[in-house]
Design an enzyme around this catalytic site. Structure first.
Site, short mmCIF file in Angstrom:
data_model
loop_
_atom_site.label_atom_id
_atom_site.label_comp_id
_atom_site.label_asym_id
_atom_site.label_seq_id
_atom_site.Cartn_x
_atom_site.Cartn_y
_atom_site.Cartn_z
N GLU A 19 0.80 -1.23 0.00
CA GLU A 19 0.00 0.00 0.00
C GLU A 19 0.84 1.28 0.00
O GLU A 19 0.54 2.22 0.73
CB GLU A 19 -0.96 0.01 1.20
N GLU B 2 -5.20 -9.23 1.41
CA GLU B 2 -5.95 -9.09 2.66
C GLU B 2 -7.41 -9.13 2.26
O GLU B 2 -7.79 -8.52 1.26
CB GLU B 2 -5.69 -7.73 3.35
#
Ligand SMILES: *[C@@H]1O[C@H](CO)[C@@H](O)[C@H](O)[C@H]1NC(C)=O
Ligand SMILES: *[C@@H]1O[C@H](CO)[C@@H](O)[C@H](O)[C@H]1NC(C)=O
Ligand SMILES: *[C@@H]1O[C@H](CO)[C@@H](O)[C@H](O)[C@H]1NC(C)=O
Ligand SMILES: *[C@@H]1O[C@H](CO)[C@@H](O)[C@H](O)[C@H]1NC(C)=O
Ligand SMILES: *[C@@H]1O[C@H](CO)[C@@H](O)[C@H](O)[C@H]1NC(C)=O
Ligand SMILES: *[C@@H]1O[C@H](CO)[C@@H](O)[C@H](O)[C@H]1NC(C)=O
Ligand SMILES: *[C@@H]1O[C@H](CO)[C@@H](O)[C@H](O)[C@H]1NC(C)=O
Length: 566
Positions: A171, A272
């Site tokens: 990220e 995730e």
């Protein structure tokens, strides 16, 4: 070793490494993962990382680009007792992989890695670390200190058979505005991929992306997987929490996400998943993930998270002395039931799988800002050479170990240079992921970049007071005598840069402690300076043309030279 039978020899190897080799290697062909028999491999994973401390203050978050992220970590693969405690529960969950976000290469991981291997569990390992251990989205750079951090961890984990992938970042790119950080992330993938190939490691290279709107999500995935295979990640992870509660492919967006990723030429997975905003978690997305049409595109995923987090994730809790007793939750049991019920299609098999495809890179526009020109490979030899031979004014060691102060001093010194009429600028140590222009020293460690700025300022105003910066800087004992000498030294250092600036990184030194800023910390007059100088001398005959690949002339390098002052 002559005279040892093959059996004795492998026993000897096992004795040395202390690692049994139970799990087979998983490889990628095109967009799918396969086991050695050519059957498709799906990741059935769970995130396995205790929560670190969150950076709560706005100052700490500013350092993270305004995004609340952990500022510390606990290495979950370093405690044999904890792994022994947890592995029975991981087996109950039915997982074949854990995702681990931060490890400390100075600790021993043999016991955990071996126990996971024996339990049939692969590790997807993030090699970045919190704070200055990751590419900073607000001031991105792919630099020698990060390269060393990554390769140091890889060197430690390379002996473990069950490392499925190294994740080069998580990220980093979070919004349209910071898509300018994407070229640095992709350069990291390129260099780590070359590094793994160079050391004969079979692990895959991955990135885990933030979710976003369709244009952002798809452009990021395309960007990281476009072009030649040797610059693309092997496995692209999407952190996705859009399936909440009792949803389906249509109303969760997973159908659209799958369609948007259908042309990604490498393996993809949900790095995730597990929305908590419509409790209880039913984990009905598991059935969808491991069957068509999602399984035509994705190779499984990693449920978040085994360990509890302060924001409400987590499947187990701990009690008793040292937290040695595990209580599972209903959430845990529901996920285990779902994982156990999956039976993903073995299709295509490796022999029937399409060959690798190549896709075009996204075109730049007002929302996708990333250039397709990537920054060069961090070249520590060049950085050390200029630092040792061309930089007169250097940061003191105590400051060099304080990343926040380094950053503020760098901003300050660059603004001083900009407002002086020195002709010097920080473009030499800066870069621009939108224009694809990278200064010739843009890949150096923060300390060496600061030494550049300090020294450029000192060349402009060569009196001792110009090298103080509130006692953060000191003049080097073996500094160049004149600005012209500094220029000449820098020029021969830069002549070491290979044409194009991209090369296979060499292994980091085996001691993690020596990995980075130490050489930028002003340790002067060392033997390494001597050998760098000799190397610079040899390299000088390569000529200047390599200076030009970054589009910067020599005057951009140390603009405070005598000619400018005259
Ligand atoms: C981050 O900063 C610490 C000092 O706080 C330093 O020891 C470490 O090497 C730095 N990491 C990187 C990758 O630069
Ligand atoms: C920018 O390009 C992407 C595709 O690469 C597209 O999805 C997006 O809509 C474009 N944005 C604008 C503002 O045109
Ligand atoms: C999703 O939408 C498609 C097309 O409208 C429809 O055929 C399908 O049955 C829907 N699936 C679910 C689970 O609602
Ligand atoms: C708890 O952990 C500490 C520190 O690791 C250790 O010294 C102690 O022996 C442990 N206690 C038990 C009962 O395991
Ligand atoms: C081991 O588990 C205990 C209890 O949950 C925790 O406090 C400790 O930080 C863990 N240590 C590691 C290295 O994971
Ligand atoms: C899932 O499968 C594992 C291994 O076969 C088993 O130990 C566990 O009890 C199963 N869990 C559930 C909830 O079915
Ligand atoms: C170094 O610079 C920082 C930031 O400008 C300042 O706070 C500090 O006092 C300076 N001196 C030392 C010795 O840290």
């Amino acid at each position: 070793m002559r005279g040892l039978s093959a059996l004795t020899w492998s026993a000897a190897v096992l004795a040395i490494t202390g690692v049994t080799q139970a799990l087979p290697r998983i490889s990628r062909q095109g967009k799918y993962l396969f086991d050695p028999s050519g059957n498709r491999f799906y990741i059935k994973g769970v995130a396995y990382q205790p929560q670190g401390q969150l950076a709560e203050t706005s100052a700490a978050n500013a350092e993270n680009g305004g995004f609340p992220e952990p500022s510390s970590y606990v290495d979950p693969l370093s405690s044999s007792a904890n792994c022994t405690r947890d592995i029975p529960y991981l087996k109950q969950l039915g997982v074949n992989a854990v995702r681990v976000y931060s490890v400390n290469p100075t600790l021993n991981h043999d016991a955990c890695m071996s126990a996971l291997d024996s339990a049939g569990i692969y590790v997807m390992l993030d090699v970045s670390l919190p704070l200055n251990g990751s590419i900073d989205r607000s001031s991105p750079s792919w630099s020698t200190n990060l390269l060393n951090e990554y390769t140091t961890t890889i060197n430690i984990f390379n002996k473990y058979n069950n490392v499925l992938a190294y994740n080069i970042a998580n990220e980093v790119v979070t919004t349209n505005a910071n898509t300018v950080a994407a070229p640095y992330v992709k350069a990291a993938a390129r260099d780590i991929k070359a590094y793994l190939k160079g050391i004969g490691a079979a692990a895959l290279v991955g990135y885990s992306a933030t979710d976003g709107d369709a244009a952002f999500r798809n452009s990021m995935a395309h960007y990281m997987t476009c072009g030649a295979d040797d610059v693309s990640v092997d496995i692209y992870g999407l952190n996705n929490y859009e399936w909440c509660g009792d949803q389906n492919l249509n109303n969760s967006n997973w159908g659209a996400i799958t369609a948007g990723f259908s042309d990604i030429p490498v393996a993809t997975y949900m790095s995730e998943y597990g929305c908590i905003f419509s409790p209880p978690r039913l984990w009905t997305e598991v059935a969808a993930l491991y069957s068509a049409p999602v399984s035509n595109v994705f190779s499984g995923g990693v449920a978040f998270s085994y360990f509890p987090t302060s924001d409400g994730y987590g499947m187990v809790t701990f009690s008793g002395t040292n937290g040695s007793t595990v209580q599972t939750s209903a959430d845990f049991t529901r996920l285990a039931t779902q994982y156990n019920a999956t039976s993903p299609p073995n299709s295509p098999t490796k022999s029937a799988a399409p060959a690798s495809a190549t896709i075009a890179c996204p075109t730049q526009n007002s929302t996708w800002l990333a250039s397709n020109t990537l920054p060069p490979t961090p070249n520590e030899a060049v950085c050390n050479c200029v630092n040792d031979n061309a930089f007169a004014c250097r940061v003191r060691p105590a400051t060099a170990n304080r990343p926040v102060i380094l950053g503020s001093l760098l901003d300050y010194t660059c603004s001083l240079l900009g407002s002086s009429n020195s002709g010097a600028s920080c473009s030499t140590i800066g870069g621009n992921g939108a224009t694809g222009q990278y200064g010739v020293l843009s890949y150096c460690s923060p300390a060496i970049k600061l030494n550049y700025a300090f020294s450029a300022y000192y060349e402009f105003s060569p009196i001792p007071q110009s090298c103080d910066f509130s006692s953060n800087a000191t003049l080097s004992a073996n500094r160049p005598n004149t600005a012209q000498d500094a220029q000449t030294a820098a020029q021969s250092c830069l002549a070491q840069e290979p044409a194009g600036g991209v090369f296979t990184p060499r292994p980091a030194s085996s001691s993690p402690a020596s990995s980075n800023t130490a050489s930028g910390a002003g340790a002067s007059g060392s033997g390494s300076a001597q050998s760098s100088r000799a190397a610079a001398g040899r390299a000088a005959e390569v000529g200047r043309s390599s200076l030009l690949w970054a589009g910067l002339g020599l005057m951009g390098l140390l603009g405070g030279g005598a000619a400018v002052l005259a």
